[in-house]
Design a protein around this motif. Sequence first.
Motif, PDB file in Angstrom:
ATOM      1  N   GLN A 356     -24.003  27.353  -4.291  1.00 44.20           N
ATOM      2  CA  GLN A 356     -24.449  26.688  -3.060  1.00 44.20           C
ATOM      3  C   GLN A 356     -24.322  25.167  -3.183  1.00 44.20           C
ATOM      4  O   GLN A 356     -23.848  24.503  -2.261  1.00 44.20           O
ATOM      5  N   LYS A 357     -24.717  24.645  -4.344  1.00 42.51           N
ATOM      6  CA  LYS A 357     -24.621  23.187  -4.536  1.00 42.51           C
ATOM      7  C   LYS A 357     -23.167  22.739  -4.467  1.00 42.51           C
ATOM      8  O   LYS A 357     -22.829  21.731  -3.853  1.00 42.51           O
ATOM      9  N   THR A 358     -22.307  23.510  -5.147  1.00 44.10           N
ATOM     10  CA  THR A 358     -20.891  23.135  -5.189  1.00 44.10           C
ATOM     11  C   THR A 358     -20.272  23.159  -3.794  1.00 44.10           C
ATOM     12  O   THR A 358     -19.539  22.244  -3.405  1.00 44.10           O
ATOM     13  N   VAL A 359     -20.594  24.205  -3.031  1.00 45.31           N
ATOM     14  CA  VAL A 359     -20.034  24.327  -1.680  1.00 45.31           C
ATOM     15  C   VAL A 359     -20.568  23.205  -0.791  1.00 45.31           C
ATOM     16  O   VAL A 359     -19.813  22.569  -0.043  1.00 45.31           O
ATOM     17  N   ALA A 360     -21.873  22.947  -0.895  1.00 42.57           N
ATOM     18  CA  ALA A 360     -22.463  21.884  -0.057  1.00 42.57           C
ATOM     19  C   ALA A 360     -21.813  20.540  -0.375  1.00 42.57           C
ATOM     20  O   ALA A 360     -21.457  19.773   0.527  1.00 42.57           O
ATOM     21  N   ALA A 361     -21.622  20.287  -1.676  1.00 38.49           N
ATOM     22  CA  ALA A 361     -21.021  19.000  -2.060  1.00 38.49           C
ATOM     23  C   ALA A 361     -19.563  18.940  -1.594  1.00 38.49           C
ATOM     24  O   ALA A 361     -19.105  17.899  -1.104  1.00 38.49           O
ATOM     25  N   TYR A 362     -18.871  20.060  -1.711  1.00 37.69           N
ATOM     26  CA  TYR A 362     -17.451  20.088  -1.331  1.00 37.69           C
ATOM     27  C   TYR A 362     -17.279  19.793   0.163  1.00 37.69           C
ATOM     28  O   TYR A 362     -16.387  19.055   0.568  1.00 37.69           O
ATOM     29  N   TYR A 363     -18.165  20.394   0.978  1.00 33.64           N
ATOM     30  CA  TYR A 363     -18.033  20.183   2.434  1.00 33.64           C
ATOM     31  C   TYR A 363     -18.878  18.998   2.929  1.00 33.64           C
ATOM     32  O   TYR A 363     -19.010  18.817   4.142  1.00 33.64           O
ATOM     33  N   LYS A 364     -19.447  18.288   1.956  1.00 30.73           N
ATOM     34  CA  LYS A 364     -20.270  17.114   2.286  1.00 30.73           C
ATOM     35  C   LYS A 364     -21.352  17.477   3.306  1.00 30.73           C
ATOM     36  O   LYS A 364     -21.477  16.852   4.373  1.00 30.73           O
ATOM     37  N   MET A 365     -22.090  18.507   3.016  1.00 31.47           N
ATOM     38  CA  MET A 365     -23.180  18.903   3.895  1.00 31.47           C
ATOM     39  C   MET A 365     -24.455  19.039   3.071  1.00 31.47           C
ATOM     40  O   MET A 365     -24.414  18.988   1.837  1.00 31.47           O
TER      41      MET A 365
END
Lengths: 443, 231
Positions: A356-365
């Motif tokens: 979840q952290k990685t995805v959030a950081a990747y999509y800047k959300m």
Amino acid sequence: MSNSTIWNKCLNHLEDELTPQQFNTWIRPLQAVEDTATLRLLAPNRFVMDWVKQKFMGRVDKLVSDYSQQNITVRLEIGTNTPVEIAERAPVEKKTETIISTYGTKSLNGAFNFENHVEGKSNQLARAAAIQVGENPGKAYNPLFIYGGVGLGKTHLMQAAGNLIVSRNPSASVAYVHSERFVADMVRALQRNAINEFKRYYRSLDALLIDDIQFFSGKNHSQEEFFHTFNTLTEGRRQIVITSDRFPKEITGVQERLISRFGSGLTVSIDPPELETRVAILSNKANKEGVEMDDEVAFFIARQVRSNVRELEGALHRIVASSRFTGRAIDIQLAKDALKDLMVFQERKVTIENIQKTVAAYYKMRLADLHSKRRNRQIARPRQIAMALAKEFTNLSLPDIGDAFGGRDHTTVLHACRKVEELLQNDAKTKEDYQNLQNLLGR
Amino acid sequence: MARQLTLSVSLPDMASFDNFYPSGNEELVTALRHFAATVGTPPTVMHIFGASGCGKTHLMYAGLKLTRGEGQPAHYLPMREPGVDSSAMEQIDGFGLVCVDDIDVLAGQAEAERALFRLYERVQDRFGHLVTTARQAARRLGLGLPDLVSRLHSGGTYHVSPLTDADKRNALRLRAAGRGITLSDDVLDYVLRRYPRDTHALFGLLDRIDQASLTAQRRVTIPFLQQLDRH
């Protein structure tokens, strides 16, 4: 008994004595020349000659003396006998001898061919294009630009195309060169005041295979020279194959005019191989090593090593060595034991929180958005991707995954996984994002 | 040029496969022996990783010796040594076995990483073998050049297990025996109780003991060690 008869007997003997690799690399290329008191053996290049002298000469002397029953002196020299014989035995070595001594470009590696290249969805197009180029050099796609991540088989396809060109036309001059080597050779040629020879060499080729062109970045002199080489070759309808780790327009530090030329033929990508292709690659390589490997084991290894083919090969080397050392058959436990050092980091703790952290950081959300009830596409799509990644990377059940995303139902997770699967087939952007995230989590 | 460089780094005569106490690293030792003895056959690279003092350099020396014994060129580049930099990698020629020790120090230095990448390519072109060591597997070194990482993982990657205290005792005894020194259980207990127990320190102590006992023409006993400490 003639010298060639003696030598043929020696060859038979050595073929039994040495490993196929040793025999094919060092002994087979030697050619016997008829002479009276001397058996002259011609080596295709200095490297082979030196190696044979160091490693095998004593044995060769002994065998010649045993079979001839007389005192025949064996002399090893660099040279070639009849062109026909050379073409049959070692066309590549003969062809590349001058290349090695002049510029350090290496021979085409005969191990890279289309027969032992494993086709999968990830490389289908690139493979088809490379075959076309091998069959119709200078005509089909010029240049052929193959791009993709490291260790995915770009060099294999490029060299296979080169080998196909040579097999169909043994007199074709085909050179493979890594772009770093091209730069280094050019610098050396400048230092030695031999730049004209350098230019002549590259511009007279029938096909130039240049690997990892992104290494040209910032090397303006080399780019300039390559630009002219490129023009000369393509104008003469001679083939150029280029590889890179990225799409031409994404290469930085390379002149625009070169970039536009890179893209003027056909540009094809190679993606990371999917699981089934990784399994096929492993089975193929195991076969080549004369090793038996169950599909179950191949699947296990392929699941552990996702990053690229080169590392897959490394894992296989390690397992085969371990099997030979322990005398154990290759099974899952042996694979686990052999790869435990590698799996320490392959078995990274990919937790759902991490995903979840990685995805959030990747999509800047914000991380909270992934847990929220908001359903607009900018949030829902990354959430679906995160769910699909959670299914892929963890052993959590679908209800558990749903719980971790703000208490969603397992059918929502199932829908997300199906949706992502569909997008991976049809939407290039989602595919790229998903692969990037896989790589980030795979680290 | 490269030969001079190699010769300038003297290899301790004592380091060999025979006096390496394997302690769980038997498979690695066999693999490295084989790798050093079969230069010219694939794969091109072998990466050995483990904590400081676990014997990586010893193993490299042993491999180099074996290759040299076979009449092949062998090169050693200790990247942590002052004065050894990436330009040394460019000078290597006449490939046989090339050992690059402590490649950790190259991580993050773009030019040095590229020099190692180029060295790999040259070694491969000329059918040589490359051994690299570091404290971690290549993927965990923080190398910025993915092309290099994947290449370093294309052969065998082996971890060197560190020695336990019991292993250190056996390793000391083995190493001492190789020099004709007998270490009794009492002496070993004394050494392991009184001196730092990292292998660099222990084997360094063995060098001192060896020299002192030769000079004094005495057996190695606890009083002898106590006397050595006083000097």
